[in-house]
Each structure stands twice: as structure tokens, then as C-alpha cells.
Design a protein around this motif. Structure first.
Motif, PDB file in Angstrom:
ATOM      1  N   ARG A 156     -11.316  -0.607   4.019  1.00 24.41           N
ATOM      2  CA  ARG A 156     -10.127  -1.080   4.724  1.00 24.41           C
ATOM      3  C   ARG A 156      -8.990  -1.075   3.714  1.00 24.41           C
ATOM      4  N   VAL A 157      -7.939  -0.318   3.982  1.00 25.90           N
ATOM      5  CA  VAL A 157      -6.811  -0.198   3.059  1.00 25.90           C
ATOM      6  C   VAL A 157      -5.508  -0.518   3.783  1.00 25.90           C
ATOM      7  N   LEU A 158      -4.497  -0.826   2.972  1.00 21.72           N
ATOM      8  CA  LEU A 158      -3.155  -1.019   3.524  1.00 21.72           C
ATOM      9  C   LEU A 158      -2.411   0.293   3.413  1.00 21.72           C
ATOM     10  N   ARG A 159      -1.910   0.770   4.518  1.00 19.59           N
ATOM     11  CA  ARG A 159      -1.098   1.980   4.551  1.00 19.59           C
ATOM     12  C   ARG A 159       0.231   1.582   5.191  1.00 19.59           C
ATOM     13  N   GLY A 160       1.243   1.511   4.367  1.00 19.61           N
ATOM     14  CA  GLY A 160       2.550   1.101   4.866  1.00 19.61           C
ATOM     15  C   GLY A 160       2.549  -0.319   5.396  1.00 19.61           C
ATOM     16  N   GLY A 196       0.809  -1.213   0.000  1.00 19.31           N
ATOM     17  CA  GLY A 196       0.000   0.000   0.000  1.00 19.31           C
ATOM     18  C   GLY A 196       0.838   1.256   0.000  1.00 19.31           C
ATOM     19  N   LEU A 197       0.169   2.365   0.080  1.00 20.12           N
ATOM     20  CA  LEU A 197       0.823   3.672   0.101  1.00 20.12           C
ATOM     21  C   LEU A 197       1.202   4.052   1.525  1.00 20.12           C
ATOM     22  N   SER A 198       2.137   4.966   1.658  1.00 21.22           N
ATOM     23  CA  SER A 198       2.434   5.517   2.979  1.00 21.22           C
ATOM     24  C   SER A 198       1.339   6.531   3.311  1.00 21.22           C
ATOM     25  N   GLU A 199       1.221   6.848   4.578  1.00 21.45           N
ATOM     26  CA  GLU A 199       0.217   7.834   5.006  1.00 21.45           C
ATOM     27  C   GLU A 199       0.477   9.179   4.345  1.00 21.45           C
ATOM     28  N   ALA A 200       1.748   9.574   4.267  1.00 26.24           N
ATOM     29  CA  ALA A 200       2.101  10.863   3.665  1.00 26.24           C
ATOM     30  C   ALA A 200       1.748  10.891   2.179  1.00 26.24           C
ATOM     31  N   VAL A 202      -5.897   6.817  -5.969  1.00 28.04           N
ATOM     32  CA  VAL A 202      -5.296   5.885  -6.918  1.00 28.04           C
ATOM     33  C   VAL A 202      -4.024   5.333  -6.296  1.00 28.04           C
ATOM     34  N   GLY A 203      -3.908   4.004  -6.276  1.00 32.12           N
ATOM     35  CA  GLY A 203      -2.734   3.357  -5.697  1.00 32.12           C
ATOM     36  C   GLY A 203      -3.009   2.732  -4.351  1.00 32.12           C
ATOM     37  N   ASP A 204      -4.153   3.046  -3.729  1.00 29.71           N
ATOM     38  CA  ASP A 204      -4.507   2.413  -2.460  1.00 29.71           C
ATOM     39  C   ASP A 204      -4.764   0.928  -2.690  1.00 29.71           C
ATOM     40  N   VAL A 205      -4.337   0.109  -1.739  1.00 30.95           N
ATOM     41  CA  VAL A 205      -4.614  -1.322  -1.764  1.00 30.95           C
ATOM     42  C   VAL A 205      -5.790  -1.548  -0.820  1.00 30.95           C
ATOM     43  N   VAL A 206      -6.936  -1.916  -1.383  1.00 31.98           N
ATOM     44  CA  VAL A 206      -8.160  -2.115  -0.616  1.00 31.98           C
ATOM     45  C   VAL A 206      -8.271  -3.586  -0.245  1.00 31.98           C
ATOM     46  N   VAL A 207      -8.584  -3.839   1.020  1.00 32.17           N
ATOM     47  CA  VAL A 207      -8.761  -5.198   1.514  1.00 32.17           C
ATOM     48  C   VAL A 207     -10.260  -5.416   1.703  1.00 32.17           C
ATOM     49  N   LEU A 208     -10.810  -6.420   1.012  1.00 29.95           N
ATOM     50  CA  LEU A 208     -12.240  -6.728   1.112  1.00 29.95           C
ATOM     51  C   LEU A 208     -12.453  -7.999   1.909  1.00 29.95           C
ATOM     52  N   GLU A 209     -13.512  -8.023   2.687  1.00 29.65           N
ATOM     53  CA  GLU A 209     -13.911  -9.218   3.414  1.00 29.65           C
ATOM     54  C   GLU A 209     -15.367  -9.501   3.076  1.00 29.65           C
ATOM     55  N   ALA A 210     -15.828 -10.687   3.414  1.00 26.63           N
ATOM     56  CA  ALA A 210     -17.209 -11.087   3.126  1.00 26.63           C
ATOM     57  C   ALA A 210     -18.186 -10.051   3.663  1.00 26.63           C
ATOM     58  N   GLY A 211     -19.111  -9.642   2.828  1.00 25.25           N
ATOM     59  CA  GLY A 211     -20.143  -8.690   3.217  1.00 25.25           C
ATOM     60  C   GLY A 211     -19.785  -7.238   3.002  1.00 25.25           C
ATOM     61  N   ASP A 212     -18.529  -6.942   2.669  1.00 30.69           N
ATOM     62  CA  ASP A 212     -18.125  -5.552   2.453  1.00 30.69           C
ATOM     63  C   ASP A 212     -18.748  -4.995   1.179  1.00 30.69           C
ATOM     64  N   ALA A 213     -19.056  -3.702   1.208  1.00 31.62           N
ATOM     65  CA  ALA A 213     -19.474  -2.995  -0.002  1.00 31.62           C
ATOM     66  C   ALA A 213     -18.206  -2.577  -0.734  1.00 31.62           C
ATOM     67  N   ILE A 214     -18.243  -2.608  -2.056  1.00 31.88           N
ATOM     68  CA  ILE A 214     -17.090  -2.195  -2.853  1.00 31.88           C
ATOM     69  C   ILE A 214     -17.052  -0.666  -2.814  1.00 31.88           C
ATOM     70  N   PRO A 215     -15.971  -0.070  -2.271  1.00 36.93           N
ATOM     71  CA  PRO A 215     -15.953   1.378  -2.055  1.00 36.93           C
ATOM     72  C   PRO A 215     -15.584   2.224  -3.277  1.00 36.93           C
ATOM     73  N   ALA A 216     -15.077   1.588  -4.353  1.00 33.61           N
ATOM     74  CA  ALA A 216     -14.635   2.350  -5.527  1.00 33.61           C
ATOM     75  C   ALA A 216     -14.385   1.363  -6.665  1.00 33.61           C
ATOM     76  N   ASP A 217     -14.052   1.894  -7.848  1.00 33.00           N
ATOM     77  CA  ASP A 217     -13.599   1.026  -8.930  1.00 33.00           C
ATOM     78  C   ASP A 217     -12.263   0.453  -8.509  1.00 33.00           C
TER      79      ASP A 217
END
Length: 182
Positions: free
Chosen positions: A121-125, A26-30, A138-153
Motif C-alpha cells: 500500500r503506497v501513497l501516490r499523490g 508520495g510520488l505522482s503516478e507519472a 525509490v521514493g515511494d511512501v509505503v503505508v504498513l498496517e498490522a499483519g502486513d509483510a514488509i515489501p522492500a527495504d
């Protein structure tokens, strides 16, 4: 968005990481804050809200209202002033009440949208954190689990028997199997 000139769905994982200047951790917070400032929030742009006057005037666009206005004019021409006044008052009250209801409905809908803001839920660092979907970049790594809504393309990089309910988009009543890869 096609940074490489090729559609996203045809790119390999390596090309995706390069094009988005991201990594599996994922991306860093900065970096995410910098991209959010550059790209803006991940939300649909809101159209101009209508003024109360415009909402009021829109109440007179219905065919039956025009029929009533015509009836009031004809009544006035025929010297039936009481009938014309009653019809006029009814049309005016209808416009006022309709404008008030529409204005309140828009305010309630806006409040509901704020309350039901989707989360992601995303990975940051390398650490999973929960953020508002509006903060996705753009570039965020999204982590999905069962039942989650898809937050973006999203570009699916890794999955284990993922099925998505797409009925709101396609009308299909059966969840659709999704697979990673180009």
C-alpha cells in the motif's frame, strides 16, 4: 543505495526526502512509472534457468550414482553383461525420473511465486493505493498496517509501536521493536 555519500540510516527525514526527490504525500503516478522504467522492478533477479539436458546431467553428480556406474563397468569387464545392463538401465531411469521431477518442481515453485506475489500500500499523490511490490520504486511512501509483510527495504518515517517479526532473517523468535528517525 547511498545517493548522498552517507548511509541511509544516518540521514534525517528532510535529507531522505531530498535524496529520493519525494514528499510525505508520495510520488505522482507519472513519476512512479518513470522511475519504474528507469530502475526496473523491485524483485530479485532470476538466475538462468537450467535446460532439461543440464538438469538431466546434474542427476549423475551423486556419489552413489558413480558407485553404480563403476559397478556396471566392472560387471561388463567381468562379462556379466546382464548385470551391467540392469544397473545401467536403473541409473538411466533414475536420471530421467529425477530430471522430470526437478523440472516439474521448478515450474510449480515459479507458479507459486507468481500467485503469492506480495502487495504494498503506497501513497501516490496523497492517495493510498494497493500495488504489486514489484512496482515499488525509490521514493515511494509505503503505508504498513498490522499483519502486513514488509515489501522492500524501507526507511521508517513514522510509526506507532511497530514490532517486526524478523525470524526468517535473524532466527530471533521474538518480534523486534522498531522506531523512526536517524
Amino acid at each position: 543505495m547511498q545517493m548522498t555519500g552517507k548511509p541511509w540510516h544516518t540521514l534525517s527525514d528532510k535529507e531522505i526526502w531530498a535524496a529520493t526527490r519525494s514528499a510525505p504525500a508520495g510520488l505522482s503516478e507519472a513519476e512512479s512509472k518513470k522511475r519504474l522504467a528507469e530502475q526496473g522492478p523491485n524483485e530479485l533477479s532470476k538466475g538462468k534457468s537450467k535446460s532439461l539436458l543440464m538438469i538431466f546431467l546434474s542427476q549423475f553428480g551423486d556419489f552413489m550414482i558413480w558407485v553404480l556406474i563403476a559397478a556396471a563397468i566392472i560387471s561388463a569387464i567381468l562379462s556379466e553383461y546382464v548385470d551391467a545392463a540392469i544397473i545401467g538401465v536403473v541409473v538411466l531411469l533414475n536420471g530421467i525420473l529425477g530430471a522430470i521431477q526437478e523440472s516439474r518442481a521448478e515450474a510449480a515453485l515459479e507458479a507459486l511465486q507468481k500467485m503469492a506475489a506480495p502487495m504494498a500500500r503506497v501513497l501516490r499523490g496523497g492517495n493510498a493505493v494497493k500495488i504489486s511490490a514489484a512496482e515499488l520504486v525509490v521514493g515511494d511512501v509505503v503505508v504498513l498496517e498490522a499483519g502486513d509483510a514488509i515489501p522492500a527495504d524501507l526507511r521508517l518515517m513514522e510509526s506507532g509501536s511497530l514490532r517486526i517479526e524478523e525470524s526468517a532473517l535473524t532466527g530471533e523468535s521474538v518480534p523486534v521493536e522498531k522506531a523512526e528517525g536517524a
